[in-house]
Write a protein that holds these residues in place. Structure first.
Motif, mmCIF file in Angstrom:
data_model
loop_
_atom_site.group_PDB
_atom_site.id
_atom_site.type_symbol
_atom_site.label_atom_id
_atom_site.label_comp_id
_atom_site.label_asym_id
_atom_site.label_seq_id
_atom_site.Cartn_x
_atom_site.Cartn_y
_atom_site.Cartn_z
ATOM 1 N N ILE A 282 21.726 -2.716 -20.644
ATOM 2 C CA ILE A 282 22.999 -2.432 -21.309
ATOM 3 C C ILE A 282 24.027 -3.534 -21.066
ATOM 4 C CG2 ILE A 282 24.940 -0.818 -21.445
ATOM 5 C CD1 ILE A 282 22.860 1.429 -20.841
ATOM 6 N N VAL A 283 24.210 -3.932 -19.821
ATOM 7 C CA VAL A 283 25.223 -4.947 -19.508
ATOM 8 C C VAL A 283 24.902 -6.285 -20.164
ATOM 9 C CG1 VAL A 283 26.290 -6.285 -17.651
ATOM 10 C CG2 VAL A 283 26.027 -3.816 -17.422
ATOM 11 N N PRO A 284 23.683 -6.835 -20.025
ATOM 12 C CA PRO A 284 23.409 -8.114 -20.687
ATOM 13 C C PRO A 284 23.535 -8.037 -22.209
ATOM 14 C CG PRO A 284 21.629 -7.562 -19.175
ATOM 15 C CD PRO A 284 22.579 -6.421 -19.188
ATOM 16 N N MET A 285 23.179 -6.885 -22.773
ATOM 17 C CA MET A 285 23.308 -6.732 -24.222
ATOM 18 C C MET A 285 24.780 -6.725 -24.637
ATOM 19 S SD MET A 285 20.368 -4.031 -25.255
ATOM 20 C CE MET A 285 18.741 -4.610 -25.693
ATOM 21 N N LEU A 286 25.605 -6.017 -23.886
ATOM 22 C CA LEU A 286 27.042 -6.008 -24.189
ATOM 23 C C LEU A 286 27.649 -7.396 -23.989
ATOM 24 C CD1 LEU A 286 28.150 -2.610 -22.646
ATOM 25 C CD2 LEU A 286 28.095 -3.221 -25.067
ATOM 26 N N GLU A 287 27.255 -8.079 -22.919
ATOM 27 C CA GLU A 287 27.759 -9.438 -22.693
ATOM 28 C C GLU A 287 27.369 -10.363 -23.842
ATOM 29 O OE1 GLU A 287 27.863 -9.664 -17.821
ATOM 30 O OE2 GLU A 287 26.031 -10.271 -18.859
ATOM 31 N N ARG A 288 26.123 -10.253 -24.273
ATOM 32 C CA ARG A 288 25.638 -11.088 -25.387
ATOM 33 C C ARG A 288 26.395 -10.761 -26.669
ATOM 34 N NH1 ARG A 288 22.146 -15.453 -26.622
ATOM 35 N NH2 ARG A 288 21.379 -15.084 -28.696
ATOM 36 N N PHE A 289 26.591 -9.476 -26.916
ATOM 37 C CA PHE A 289 27.309 -9.040 -28.107
ATOM 38 C C PHE A 289 28.724 -9.623 -28.114
ATOM 39 C CE2 PHE A 289 30.276 -6.084 -30.107
ATOM 40 C CZ PHE A 289 29.751 -6.006 -31.390
ATOM 41 N N ILE A 290 29.435 -9.469 -27.002
ATOM 42 C CA ILE A 290 30.811 -9.959 -26.919
ATOM 43 C C ILE A 290 30.848 -11.481 -27.025
ATOM 44 C CG2 ILE A 290 32.783 -10.211 -25.334
ATOM 45 C CD1 ILE A 290 32.253 -7.288 -24.495
ATOM 46 N N ALA A 291 29.908 -12.159 -26.370
ATOM 47 C CA ALA A 291 29.882 -13.626 -26.386
ATOM 48 C C ALA A 291 29.621 -14.185 -27.784
ATOM 49 C CB ALA A 291 28.824 -14.134 -25.416
ATOM 50 N N THR A 292 28.935 -13.433 -28.635
ATOM 51 C CA THR A 292 28.597 -13.937 -29.971
ATOM 52 C C THR A 292 29.442 -13.324 -31.081
ATOM 53 O OG1 THR A 292 26.823 -12.302 -30.203
ATOM 54 C CG2 THR A 292 26.221 -14.447 -29.281
ATOM 55 N N ASP A 293 30.435 -12.529 -30.726
ATOM 56 C CA ASP A 293 31.301 -11.909 -31.725
ATOM 57 C C ASP A 293 32.446 -12.867 -32.056
ATOM 58 O OD1 ASP A 293 33.388 -10.401 -33.006
ATOM 59 O OD2 ASP A 293 32.470 -8.564 -32.257
ATOM 60 N N ARG A 294 32.346 -13.531 -33.175
ATOM 61 C CA ARG A 294 33.350 -14.544 -33.556
ATOM 62 C C ARG A 294 34.729 -13.937 -33.766
ATOM 63 N NH1 ARG A 294 29.597 -17.794 -37.825
ATOM 64 N NH2 ARG A 294 28.250 -18.761 -36.279
ATOM 65 N N GLY A 295 34.767 -12.759 -34.340
ATOM 66 C CA GLY A 295 36.045 -12.094 -34.565
ATOM 67 C C GLY A 295 36.742 -11.792 -33.252
ATOM 68 N N PHE A 296 35.980 -11.342 -32.266
ATOM 69 C CA PHE A 296 36.552 -11.070 -30.948
ATOM 70 C C PHE A 296 37.041 -12.360 -30.300
ATOM 71 C CE2 PHE A 296 35.878 -10.836 -26.299
ATOM 72 C CZ PHE A 296 36.875 -9.933 -26.002
ATOM 73 N N ALA A 297 36.245 -13.415 -30.381
ATOM 74 C CA ALA A 297 36.637 -14.700 -29.779
ATOM 75 C C ALA A 297 37.926 -15.218 -30.398
ATOM 76 C CB ALA A 297 35.513 -15.720 -29.943
ATOM 77 N N LYS A 298 38.032 -15.101 -31.710
ATOM 78 C CA LYS A 298 39.237 -15.559 -32.402
ATOM 79 C C LYS A 298 40.455 -14.738 -31.978
ATOM 80 C CE LYS A 298 41.098 -16.339 -37.015
ATOM 81 N NZ LYS A 298 40.863 -16.220 -38.453
ATOM 82 N N ALA A 299 40.286 -13.415 -31.960
ATOM 83 C CA ALA A 299 41.392 -12.539 -31.565
ATOM 84 C C ALA A 299 41.782 -12.782 -30.108
ATOM 85 C CB ALA A 299 40.992 -11.081 -31.766
ATOM 86 N N LYS A 300 40.811 -13.045 -29.265
ATOM 87 C CA LYS A 300 41.087 -13.305 -27.852
ATOM 88 C C LYS A 300 41.854 -14.602 -27.686
ATOM 89 C CE LYS A 300 38.689 -13.534 -23.420
ATOM 90 N NZ LYS A 300 37.394 -13.529 -22.759
ATOM 91 N N ARG A 301 41.465 -15.637 -28.442
ATOM 92 C CA ARG A 301 42.186 -16.919 -28.409
ATOM 93 C C ARG A 301 43.615 -16.736 -28.890
ATOM 94 N NH1 ARG A 301 37.446 -18.940 -30.595
ATOM 95 N NH2 ARG A 301 38.387 -18.980 -32.665
ATOM 96 N N GLN A 302 43.790 -15.980 -29.963
ATOM 97 C CA GLN A 302 45.126 -15.768 -30.520
ATOM 98 C C GLN A 302 46.019 -14.996 -29.555
ATOM 99 O OE1 GLN A 302 44.266 -13.903 -34.279
ATOM 100 N NE2 GLN A 302 44.038 -15.855 -35.341
ATOM 101 N N SER A 303 45.459 -14.002 -28.869
ATOM 102 C CA SER A 303 46.262 -13.222 -27.940
ATOM 103 C C SER A 303 46.579 -14.024 -26.682
ATOM 104 C CB SER A 303 45.592 -11.902 -27.588
ATOM 105 O OG SER A 303 44.441 -12.118 -26.819
ATOM 106 N N SER A 304 45.692 -14.944 -26.321
ATOM 107 C CA SER A 304 45.934 -15.796 -25.150
ATOM 108 C C SER A 304 47.044 -16.817 -25.408
ATOM 109 C CB SER A 304 44.666 -16.544 -24.748
ATOM 110 O OG SER A 304 43.688 -15.636 -24.314
ATOM 111 N N SER A 305 47.102 -17.293 -26.644
ATOM 112 C CA SER A 305 48.113 -18.311 -26.974
ATOM 113 C C SER A 305 49.470 -17.703 -27.257
ATOM 114 C CB SER A 305 47.645 -19.149 -28.167
ATOM 115 O OG SER A 305 47.534 -18.334 -29.316
ATOM 116 N N ALA A 306 49.526 -16.391 -27.461
ATOM 117 C CA ALA A 306 50.788 -15.735 -27.782
ATOM 118 C C ALA A 306 51.643 -15.517 -26.558
ATOM 119 C CB ALA A 306 50.531 -14.402 -28.464
#
Length: 75
Positions: A51-75
């Motif tokens: 479960i954990v490696p699958m969730l980590e892989r999912f989050i690591a490859t989710d482009r929408g999440f990465a973009k939103a995370k970058r945007q929230s970090s820069s705000a």
């Protein structure tokens, strides 16, 4: 040989978490663990440990999440 997205499971100190899974998802996790073990030449891992490696892989490859995370970090 199947090309699985998940590699070998690291032997790491577990953290106890309680979660309810549908039976069909648990069966799929067990089947995935069996295939992963067979492909790696070792015994199947405990399906819960996937479960954990699958969730980590999912989050690591989710482009929408990465973009939103970058945007929230820069705000």
């Amino acid at each position: 040989m199947a090309k699985l997205k998940l590699g070998p499971i690291a032997d790491d100190k577990p953290v106890k978490v309680t979660v309810e899974l549908p039976a069909s998802l648990h069966r799929d996790l067990a089947a995935y663990a069996e295939i992963l073990g067979r492909e790696g030449g070792h015994a199947p891992a405990d399906p819960v440990r996937l479960i954990v490696p699958m969730l980590e892989r999912f989050i690591a490859t989710d482009r929408g999440f990465a973009k939103a995370k970058r945007q929230s970090s820069s705000a």
